[in-house]
Design a protein around this motif. Sequence first.
Motif, PDB file in Angstrom:
ATOM      1  N   GLY A  23       0.785  -1.229   0.000  1.00 25.64           N
ATOM      2  CA  GLY A  23       0.000   0.000   0.000  1.00 25.64           C
ATOM      3  C   GLY A  23       0.817   1.278   0.000  1.00 25.64           C
ATOM      4  O   GLY A  23       0.293   2.348   0.305  1.00 25.64           O
ATOM      5  N   THR A  26      -0.542   3.691  -2.802  1.00 23.86           N
ATOM      6  CA  THR A  26      -1.896   4.107  -2.442  1.00 23.86           C
ATOM      7  C   THR A  26      -1.853   5.110  -1.298  1.00 23.86           C
ATOM      8  O   THR A  26      -2.513   6.159  -1.342  1.00 23.86           O
ATOM      9  N   TYR A  57      -1.567   7.176 -11.480  1.00 27.58           N
ATOM     10  CA  TYR A  57      -2.765   7.697 -10.815  1.00 27.58           C
ATOM     11  C   TYR A  57      -2.862   9.203 -11.001  1.00 27.58           C
ATOM     12  O   TYR A  57      -3.928   9.728 -11.354  1.00 27.58           O
TER      13      TYR A  57
END
Length: 100
Positions: A23, A26, A57
């Motif tokens: 993660g 993220t 992203y």
Amino acid sequence: MDMMTRKASPHHIVFANEKGGTGKSTSAVHVAVALSYLGFRVGAIDLDPRQRTLHRYLENRVATQQRRSITLPTPNFEVFQDDTQARLEQMVTKMSQDCD
């Protein structure tokens, strides 16, 4: 120059772990976007030029802004594609000039 007019050094936040899938990207995206929404000037460097998760992203976020003609607080972002600490330090120094 007094304390009120001097520019403070930017903070550096690093999301790191040897294991993939924990993660990191993220978490980095969410923190960078949240700080941007709070009005901070944020820079993000993706250190994985192969995967480019954070960078992709943020690229998609910019494309969405253009497609919908909207403005979203978005950090400045780059991908580090070199392999030396000296080059990374140069990139950090360059990006830090416009960041909080």
